[in-house]
Design an enzyme around this catalytic site. Structure first.
Site, mmCIF file in Angstrom:
data_model
loop_
_atom_site.group_PDB
_atom_site.id
_atom_site.type_symbol
_atom_site.label_atom_id
_atom_site.label_comp_id
_atom_site.label_asym_id
_atom_site.label_seq_id
_atom_site.Cartn_x
_atom_site.Cartn_y
_atom_site.Cartn_z
ATOM 1 N N HIS A 155 0.840 -1.206 0.000
ATOM 2 C CA HIS A 155 0.000 0.000 0.000
ATOM 3 C C HIS A 155 0.872 1.252 0.000
ATOM 4 O O HIS A 155 2.064 1.191 0.278
ATOM 5 C CB HIS A 155 -0.918 0.036 1.236
ATOM 6 C CG HIS A 155 -2.102 -0.883 1.131
ATOM 7 N ND1 HIS A 155 -2.030 -2.204 1.508
ATOM 8 C CD2 HIS A 155 -3.375 -0.676 0.679
ATOM 9 C CE1 HIS A 155 -3.216 -2.776 1.304
ATOM 10 N NE2 HIS A 155 -4.048 -1.872 0.798
ATOM 11 N N LYS A 159 -0.434 4.747 4.640
ATOM 12 C CA LYS A 159 -1.295 3.797 5.355
ATOM 13 C C LYS A 159 -0.737 3.509 6.749
ATOM 14 O O LYS A 159 0.459 3.243 6.916
ATOM 15 C CB LYS A 159 -1.448 2.496 4.555
ATOM 16 C CG LYS A 159 -2.439 1.534 5.198
ATOM 17 C CD LYS A 159 -2.892 0.456 4.234
ATOM 18 C CE LYS A 159 -3.834 -0.548 4.875
ATOM 19 N NZ LYS A 159 -5.092 0.054 5.350
#
Ligand SMILES: NC(=O)C1=CN([C@@H]2O[C@H](COP(=O)(O)OP(=O)(O)OC[C@H]3O[C@@H](n4cnc5c(N)ncnc54)[C@H](OP(=O)(O)O)[C@@H]3O)[C@@H](O)[C@H]2O)C=CC1
Ligand SMILES: O=C(O)C1=N[C@H](C(=O)O)C[C@H](O)C1
Length: 267
Positions: A155, A159
């Site tokens: 990600h 995040k």
């Protein structure tokens, strides 16, 4: 079909902004609430100034003053989600929740709230990942016991939670198919485990970098062959459109806790 009036919590976040657009462009829905925290510098500003694709009749407003909505959507942080859940229960408004990083206690709150209002909670609102949750169960049970199972996720650099909610959902789906207790078989940090891998484990690994929207691979490795099942999301609109679809699906549903596989009818 009637038009669902949608209110979005965390409307200034990455997912919040995508949700404002998704609720605007879907024919069955109308964006009527773009909620931010009390004291936010965005209060009173037209959403269109921040996302030109969002309905220009709506301005950012205080998350403590909810009205004129049929369903609320929350993609925030666990601390925000818990407050928003209280508001939704108090006002008897159905909810769609995508926030990840929830603890077991947070999940217990969700189950309690779902006795009073209908809630869709999913750690991933894409069609692909929800199909993948079924595919990994087939893969996990069709090889013999001599199988190594690992889950990798990547990600964007912003995040916070790890492993991702989706990675955990994939692992839990595999554990369910194998008849395992997920908490007992999950291995998050192999650096502290100075033994060879056993076949009753689900290992997790995580990458964070740049603007990666969300990628997940489940590996099923045995002697002589390896199966890799991968999903790659390339736009947050995928999740936002899925969440808005869930919001429409919730119309007239009784109180209860549902997920995206219920919405897609693929359980
Ligand atoms: N289920 C799914 O399909 C998906 C889930 N997600 C999940 O959605 C969540 C949000 O992701 P993303 O949009 O990237 O995150 P961002 O950091 O971009 O946005 C978070 C939003 O939540 C708000 N917020 C945070 N804490 C609180 C609080 N205590 N009270 C009220 N509002 C709060 C922030 O407001 P402020 O700016 O004022 O801090 C901001 O608007 C994450 O948990 C992520 O994992 C993401 C994509 C898909
Ligand atoms: O934070 C994100 O961005 C995402 N979070 C969800 C997760 O934790 O699985 C879903 C998606 O992968 C994007």
């Amino acid at each position: 079909m009637t038009t669902n009036r949608i209110g979005v919590f965390g409307a200034n976040g990455r997912m919040g902004l995508a949700l404002l657009e998704a609720a605007t462009i879907k024919e069955q829905t109308q964006l009527t609430g773009a909620y931010v925290r009390s004291g936010s510098s965005l209060l009173g500003i037209n959403v269109n100034q921040v996302n030109s694709a969002a309905d220009n009749s709506v301005s950012f407003s205080d998350e403590n003053s909810i009205d004129n909505v049929d369903v609320l959507i929350d993609f925030t942080l666990p601390s925000g989600m818990k407050n928003h859940l209280k508001t939704a229960v108090a006002q008897k408004i159905p909810m769609v929740i995508g926030t990840t990083g929830l603890t077991n206690d947070d999940m217990a709150l969700l189950h309690d709230a779902a006795k009073h209002i209908p809630i869709v909670f999913a750690r991933n609102y894409s069609v692909g990942v929800n199909v993948l949750l079924n595919l990994v169960q087939t893969a996990a049970t069709k090889f013999g016991d001599d199988l190594d199972i690992e889950i990798f996720e990547a990600h964007h650099r912003h995040k916070i939670d790890a492993p991702s909610g989706t990675a955990l959902a994939i692992g839990e789906s595999i554990a369910q198919a194998k008849g395992w207790d997920h908490d007992e078989v999950a291995v998050y940090d192999r650096s502290q485990v100075e033994t060879a891998k056993s076949q009753n484990e689900i290992g997790y690994s995580v990458l964070r970098g740049g603007d990666i929207v969300g990628e997940h691979t489940a590996y099923f490795a045995t002697m002589g062959e390896r199966l890799e099942l991968t999903h790659k999301a390339s736009s947050r609109m995928t999740f936002a459109l899925g969440a808005v679809r869930a919001a429409s699906w919730l119309e007239n549903k009784p109180a209860g806790l549902y997920d995206m596989q219920d919405v897609l009818d693929i359980k």
